[in-house]
Motif scaffolding. Structure first.
Motif, PDB file in Angstrom:
ATOM      1  N   TYR A  83       5.002  -2.965  -0.373  1.00  0.00           N
ATOM      2  CA  TYR A  83       3.566  -3.491  -0.129  1.00  0.00           C
ATOM      3  C   TYR A  83       3.062  -2.308   0.523  1.00  0.00           C
ATOM      4  O   TYR A  83       3.358  -1.856   1.783  1.00  0.00           O
ATOM      5  CB  TYR A  83       3.827  -4.524   0.908  1.00  0.00           C
ATOM      6  N   ASP A  85      -0.587  -0.795   1.824  1.00  0.00           N
ATOM      7  CA  ASP A  85      -2.044  -1.041   2.204  1.00  0.00           C
ATOM      8  C   ASP A  85      -2.658   0.371   2.043  1.00  0.00           C
ATOM      9  O   ASP A  85      -2.460   1.336   2.747  1.00  0.00           O
ATOM     10  CB  ASP A  85      -2.010  -1.599   3.692  1.00  0.00           C
ATOM     11  N   VAL A  89      -8.648  -0.265  -1.873  1.00  0.00           N
ATOM     12  CA  VAL A  89      -7.952  -1.215  -2.920  1.00  0.00           C
ATOM     13  C   VAL A  89      -7.329  -2.459  -2.260  1.00  0.00           C
ATOM     14  O   VAL A  89      -7.222  -2.196  -1.015  1.00  0.00           O
ATOM     15  CB  VAL A  89      -6.882  -0.499  -3.632  1.00  0.00           C
ATOM     16  N   GLU A  90      -7.207  -3.554  -2.850  1.00  0.00           N
ATOM     17  CA  GLU A  90      -6.396  -4.580  -2.331  1.00  0.00           C
ATOM     18  C   GLU A  90      -5.059  -4.120  -2.203  1.00  0.00           C
ATOM     19  O   GLU A  90      -4.475  -3.184  -2.564  1.00  0.00           O
ATOM     20  CB  GLU A  90      -6.581  -5.826  -3.042  1.00  0.00           C
ATOM     21  N   PRO A  91      -4.270  -4.746  -1.179  1.00  0.00           N
ATOM     22  CA  PRO A  91      -2.708  -4.517  -0.908  1.00  0.00           C
ATOM     23  C   PRO A  91      -2.155  -4.592  -2.251  1.00  0.00           C
ATOM     24  O   PRO A  91      -2.490  -5.436  -3.135  1.00  0.00           O
ATOM     25  CB  PRO A  91      -2.203  -5.309  -0.116  1.00  0.00           C
ATOM     26  N   GLN A  92      -1.210  -3.507  -2.488  1.00  0.00           N
ATOM     27  CA  GLN A  92      -0.629  -3.396  -3.713  1.00  0.00           C
ATOM     28  C   GLN A  92       1.066  -3.579  -3.590  1.00  0.00           C
ATOM     29  O   GLN A  92       1.526  -3.458  -2.544  1.00  0.00           O
ATOM     30  CB  GLN A  92      -0.737  -1.902  -4.188  1.00  0.00           C
ATOM     31  N   LEU A  93       1.461  -4.262  -4.564  1.00  0.00           N
ATOM     32  CA  LEU A  93       2.914  -4.548  -4.390  1.00  0.00           C
ATOM     33  C   LEU A  93       3.752  -4.213  -5.690  1.00  0.00           C
ATOM     34  O   LEU A  93       3.109  -4.050  -6.779  1.00  0.00           O
ATOM     35  CB  LEU A  93       2.917  -6.405  -4.473  1.00  0.00           C
ATOM     36  N   TYR A  94       4.794  -3.481  -5.480  1.00  0.00           N
ATOM     37  CA  TYR A  94       5.703  -2.927  -6.177  1.00  0.00           C
ATOM     38  C   TYR A  94       7.063  -3.396  -6.118  1.00  0.00           C
ATOM     39  O   TYR A  94       7.507  -3.723  -5.028  1.00  0.00           O
ATOM     40  CB  TYR A  94       5.743  -1.322  -6.020  1.00  0.00           C
ATOM     41  N   GLU A 122      -0.737   5.269  -6.976  1.00  0.00           N
ATOM     42  CA  GLU A 122      -1.047   4.228  -8.264  1.00  0.00           C
ATOM     43  C   GLU A 122      -0.603   4.902  -9.349  1.00  0.00           C
ATOM     44  O   GLU A 122      -0.011   4.194 -10.091  1.00  0.00           O
ATOM     45  CB  GLU A 122      -2.641   4.207  -8.324  1.00  0.00           C
ATOM     46  N   SER A 126       3.121   3.114 -10.947  1.00  0.00           N
ATOM     47  CA  SER A 126       2.422   2.126 -11.662  1.00  0.00           C
ATOM     48  C   SER A 126       3.617   1.491 -12.817  1.00  0.00           C
ATOM     49  O   SER A 126       3.446   0.330 -12.867  1.00  0.00           O
ATOM     50  CB  SER A 126       1.241   2.702 -12.608  1.00  0.00           C
ATOM     51  N   LYS A 129       4.613  -1.689 -10.725  1.00  0.00           N
ATOM     52  CA  LYS A 129       4.046  -2.609 -10.038  1.00  0.00           C
ATOM     53  C   LYS A 129       4.262  -3.870 -10.533  1.00  0.00           C
ATOM     54  O   LYS A 129       4.410  -4.280 -11.388  1.00  0.00           O
ATOM     55  CB  LYS A 129       2.372  -2.289 -10.756  1.00  0.00           C
ATOM     56  N   THR A 131       3.774  -7.487 -11.975  1.00  0.00           N
ATOM     57  CA  THR A 131       3.025  -8.117 -12.900  1.00  0.00           C
ATOM     58  C   THR A 131       3.837  -9.416 -13.340  1.00  0.00           C
ATOM     59  O   THR A 131       4.996  -9.711 -12.779  1.00  0.00           O
ATOM     60  CB  THR A 131       2.919  -7.278 -14.190  1.00  0.00           C
TER      61      THR A 131
END
Length: 178
Positions: A83, A85, A89-94, A122, A126, A129, A131
């Motif tokens: 996660y 921050d 951008v909004e928090p990103q989850l990988y 990013e 990627s 990420k 999805t």
């Protein structure tokens, strides 16, 4: 931000995210080999699961960050969720499957290490990420899990047995002496 606060935020976000996608998430009351959460596709006889380690990182006040995972944590039933921050951008989850974690750099402390920066996270991350397709793969990963390999790490058994004490018999003859 306090690191422990970010870790709790990441864990709650990941748990909620997976619950909304019809995965059953449990929070163990232990931390064995990096297990922050357990994910189940369903609860039935022969239940299958995987261990999840949650990592939370912030790039709000830092240009770089990294994640370290001990080599012995990474079994075929282990997933890492990251996660991040970051500004603007909004928090990103990988999400990283075991074979993907094993591709990270191996450092001299016997840890897999992933480094990233505010400028490259990013693009660098990627492929990982989270999805809908990754979640389908994750569910399949759990369904195909070899639970016997994971259970050997989580189950302890004890066997007690006793042998009867030996019995001795002594015969003696007393003779009179002068």
């Amino acid at each position: 931000m306090d690191t422990s606060q970010l870790e709790h935020e990441a864990e709650d976000y990941i748990s909620s995210y997976l619950n909304r996608r019809h995965l059953l998430i449990a929070k163990p009351k232990f931390d064995v080999i990096g297990t922050d959460l357990l994910a189940f596709a369903e609860m039935s006889d022969g239940v299958k699961f995987c261990r999840i380690q949650c990592k939370g990182r912030s790039l709000l006040n830092s240009d770089n960050s990294n994640v370290h995972i001990p080599v012995d944590y990474v079994t075929d039933g282990f997933i890492v969720f990251l996660y991040i921050d970051a500004p603007l951008v909004e928090p990103q989850l990988y999400m990283f499957f075991p074979n993907e974690v094993r591709q990270w750099n191996l450092n001299n402390k016997n840890n897999y290490a992933l480094t990233f920066s505010k400028n490259n996270f990013e693009s660098k991350l990627s492929p990982y990420k989270v999805t809908d397709l990754k979640i389908k793969a994750f569910k399949l990963f759990i369904e195909k899990a070899n639970v016997s390999g994971e259970f050997k790490n989580l189950v302890l058994s004890e066997i007690n047995f006793s042998i009867p004490a030996p019995v001795f018999s002594i015969k003696a003859t007393v003779t009179g002496g002068e």
